[in-house]
Structures are given as C-alpha cells and as structure tokens.
Scaffold this motif. Sequence first.
Motif, PDB file in Angstrom:
ATOM      1  N   ALA A  26       0.832  -1.258   0.097  1.00 12.67           N
ATOM      2  CA  ALA A  26       0.057   0.059  -0.035  1.00 12.67           C
ATOM      3  C   ALA A  26       0.816   1.327  -0.107  1.00 12.67           C
ATOM      4  N   VAL A  27       0.366   2.484  -0.573  1.00 14.18           N
ATOM      5  CA  VAL A  27       0.899   3.364  -0.803  1.00 14.18           C
ATOM      6  C   VAL A  27       1.072   4.208   0.792  1.00 14.18           C
ATOM      7  N   GLN A  28       2.081   4.709   1.122  1.00  8.73           N
ATOM      8  CA  GLN A  28       2.410   5.314   2.487  1.00  8.73           C
ATOM      9  C   GLN A  28       2.770   6.831   2.326  1.00  8.73           C
ATOM     10  N   LEU A  29       2.202   7.851   2.832  1.00 10.54           N
ATOM     11  CA  LEU A  29       2.478   9.103   2.735  1.00 10.54           C
ATOM     12  C   LEU A  29       3.310   9.513   3.948  1.00 10.54           C
ATOM     13  N   VAL A  30       4.477  10.354   3.931  1.00  9.52           N
ATOM     14  CA  VAL A  30       4.618  11.180   5.134  1.00  9.52           C
ATOM     15  C   VAL A  30       4.815  12.657   4.834  1.00  9.52           C
ATOM     16  N   GLN A  31       3.944  13.317   5.708  1.00  8.43           N
ATOM     17  CA  GLN A  31       3.704  14.646   5.690  1.00  8.43           C
ATOM     18  C   GLN A  31       4.512  15.241   6.714  1.00  8.43           C
ATOM     19  N   SER A  32       5.101  16.444   6.449  1.00  7.77           N
ATOM     20  CA  SER A  32       5.887  17.484   7.216  1.00  7.77           C
ATOM     21  C   SER A  32       5.641  19.023   7.037  1.00  7.77           C
ATOM     22  N   GLY A  33       6.082  19.461   8.031  1.00  6.19           N
ATOM     23  CA  GLY A  33       5.902  21.117   7.761  1.00  6.19           C
ATOM     24  C   GLY A  33       4.532  21.478   8.707  1.00  6.19           C
ATOM     25  N   GLY A  34       4.114  22.843   8.139  1.00  9.27           N
ATOM     26  CA  GLY A  34       2.828  23.262   9.178  1.00  9.27           C
ATOM     27  C   GLY A  34       3.415  23.941  10.296  1.00  9.27           C
ATOM     28  N   GLY A  35       2.513  24.257  11.202  1.00  8.01           N
ATOM     29  CA  GLY A  35       2.748  24.875  12.293  1.00  8.01           C
ATOM     30  C   GLY A  35       1.810  26.390  12.565  1.00  8.01           C
ATOM     31  N   SER A  36       2.440  27.094  13.345  1.00  9.31           N
ATOM     32  CA  SER A  36       1.726  28.439  13.677  1.00  9.31           C
ATOM     33  C   SER A  36       2.291  29.568  12.982  1.00  9.31           C
ATOM     34  N   VAL A  37       1.634  30.764  12.515  1.00  8.69           N
ATOM     35  CA  VAL A  37       2.129  31.872  12.101  1.00  8.69           C
ATOM     36  C   VAL A  37       1.167  32.883  12.243  1.00  8.69           C
ATOM     37  N   GLN A  38       1.636  33.949  12.192  1.00 12.62           N
ATOM     38  CA  GLN A  38       0.865  35.332  12.146  1.00 12.62           C
ATOM     39  C   GLN A  38       0.117  35.501  10.629  1.00 12.62           C
ATOM     40  N   ALA A  39      -0.954  36.107  10.455  1.00  8.64           N
ATOM     41  CA  ALA A  39      -1.241  36.354   9.326  1.00  8.64           C
ATOM     42  C   ALA A  39      -0.290  37.025   8.369  1.00  8.64           C
ATOM     43  N   GLY A  40      -0.314  36.690   7.195  1.00  5.64           N
ATOM     44  CA  GLY A  40       0.797  37.195   6.229  1.00  5.64           C
ATOM     45  C   GLY A  40       1.878  36.433   6.186  1.00  5.64           C
ATOM     46  N   GLY A  41       2.240  35.447   6.992  1.00  5.03           N
ATOM     47  CA  GLY A  41       3.149  34.773   7.044  1.00  5.03           C
ATOM     48  C   GLY A  41       3.311  33.507   5.974  1.00  5.03           C
ATOM     49  N   SER A  42       4.494  32.798   6.071  1.00  7.73           N
ATOM     50  CA  SER A  42       4.434  31.762   5.228  1.00  7.73           C
ATOM     51  C   SER A  42       4.678  30.218   5.690  1.00  7.73           C
ATOM     52  N   LEU A  43       4.211  29.295   5.401  1.00  6.77           N
ATOM     53  CA  LEU A  43       4.469  28.019   5.605  1.00  6.77           C
ATOM     54  C   LEU A  43       4.747  27.003   4.485  1.00  6.77           C
ATOM     55  N   GLN A  44       5.633  26.064   4.509  1.00  7.01           N
ATOM     56  CA  GLN A  44       5.687  24.951   3.645  1.00  7.01           C
ATOM     57  C   GLN A  44       5.271  23.542   4.122  1.00  7.01           C
ATOM     58  N   LEU A  45       4.451  22.781   3.354  1.00  6.38           N
ATOM     59  CA  LEU A  45       4.152  21.374   3.721  1.00  6.38           C
ATOM     60  C   LEU A  45       4.789  20.597   2.692  1.00  6.38           C
ATOM     61  N   SER A  46       5.289  19.604   3.186  1.00 10.06           N
ATOM     62  CA  SER A  46       5.706  18.482   2.043  1.00 10.06           C
ATOM     63  C   SER A  46       5.125  17.106   2.208  1.00 10.06           C
ATOM     64  N   CYS A  47       5.270  16.267   1.256  1.00  9.65           N
ATOM     65  CA  CYS A  47       4.589  14.985   1.370  1.00  9.65           C
ATOM     66  C   CYS A  47       5.547  14.050   0.650  1.00  9.65           C
ATOM     67  N   THR A  48       5.738  12.971   1.130  1.00 11.46           N
ATOM     68  CA  THR A  48       6.632  12.059   0.452  1.00 11.46           C
ATOM     69  C   THR A  48       6.011  10.663   0.344  1.00 11.46           C
ATOM     70  N   VAL A  49       5.830  10.327  -0.783  1.00 13.60           N
ATOM     71  CA  VAL A  49       5.130   8.876  -1.007  1.00 13.60           C
ATOM     72  C   VAL A  49       6.107   7.798  -1.082  1.00 13.60           C
ATOM     73  N   SER A  50       5.737   6.707  -0.452  1.00 16.26           N
ATOM     74  CA  SER A  50       6.591   5.366  -0.587  1.00 16.26           C
ATOM     75  C   SER A  50       5.641   4.174  -0.605  1.00 16.26           C
ATOM     76  N   PRO A  51       6.180   2.986  -1.333  1.00 15.27           N
ATOM     77  CA  PRO A  51       7.332   3.062  -2.138  1.00 15.27           C
ATOM     78  C   PRO A  51       7.187   3.815  -3.292  1.00 15.27           C
ATOM     79  N   ASP A  52       8.374   4.103  -4.094  1.00 18.52           N
ATOM     80  CA  ASP A  52       8.772   4.944  -5.167  1.00 18.52           C
ATOM     81  C   ASP A  52       7.309   4.675  -6.058  1.00 18.52           C
ATOM     82  N   ASP A  53       6.595   5.895  -6.442  1.00 23.18           N
ATOM     83  CA  ASP A  53       5.405   5.753  -7.171  1.00 23.18           C
ATOM     84  C   ASP A  53       5.425   7.064  -8.048  1.00 23.18           C
ATOM     85  N   ASP A  54       5.059   6.822  -9.303  1.00 23.21           N
ATOM     86  CA  ASP A  54       4.864   8.070 -10.024  1.00 23.21           C
ATOM     87  C   ASP A  54       3.596   8.496  -9.872  1.00 23.21           C
ATOM     88  N   SER A  55       3.402   9.341  -8.748  1.00 24.56           N
ATOM     89  CA  SER A  55       2.077   9.634  -8.184  1.00 24.56           C
ATOM     90  C   SER A  55       1.674  11.093  -8.321  1.00 24.56           C
TER      91      SER A  55
END
Length: 121
Positions: free
Chosen positions: A1-30
């Motif tokens: 089965a495909v597994q996804l690992v997320q990272s990133g997120g958090g708390s910021v004030q309005a106007g700020g920036s955040l980045q989320l990432s998501c890695t899929v395994s096993p290798d898959d052209d997803s």
Amino acid sequence: AVQLVQSGGGSVQAGGSLQLSCTVSPDDDSDFAWYRQAPGSECELVSSISRDGVTSYADSVKGRFTISQDSAKNTAYLQMDSLKPEDTAVYYCAPGWGPKIVTLACVLNYWGQGTQVSVSS
C-alpha cells in the motif's frame, strides 16, 4: 500500500508563510493533492498536481499557494504564502483526488492524521 509522510505546518501570524511536504513510498509516479479541514467545516480540496505537472488550486488559495513536486524524491510541496486566519485547518496529503480520496484522507485519515496549520490575526 502507498504510504505518505507529511511534514511542515505549524503556527504563524497572518501574512506569514509555511511549507508542507509529502513524500510517497514506495517509489511511485504519483499524483498528489492537498486537502484541508477546519473544525466544523467540510473537507476541501486545496490544490493538486498530476504526475505530468498539471496543477489546480481552490479559488480561496489562488495566487497565495504554490504546489510543486520533486519526482526524484517522490515528494510534493505546498508553499503557502500570505496566509490568512481562514487558512487555519488540518491539512492532508493524498495520492490523488476524487470522492473516495476525500473520505480516505479527511474522514478515515488513511494516510495519516494530517498536519495542523494555524494562522493568527
């Protein structure tokens, strides 16, 4: 089965920036999609990117969020800029989109508990 690992997120004030990432395994052209769900609200498709690089965005995030992918790393990213308090939600990564995906991601948390993004005014 495909597994996804997320990272990133958090708390910021309005106007700020955040980045989320998501890695899929096993290798898959997803495909990748990001959903979000705020308390008391329905699950919302925020953005998606196909394996061919075709992107789409919800109207509420157009011009502020950017989805991208690094195929070599089997990872997708969601860069969130000019964040607003209404962006506060749990964000879920999924290997595609559609009604079944919504249920799996947001209702059943099939690929994980998601990542909290909190934006204060």
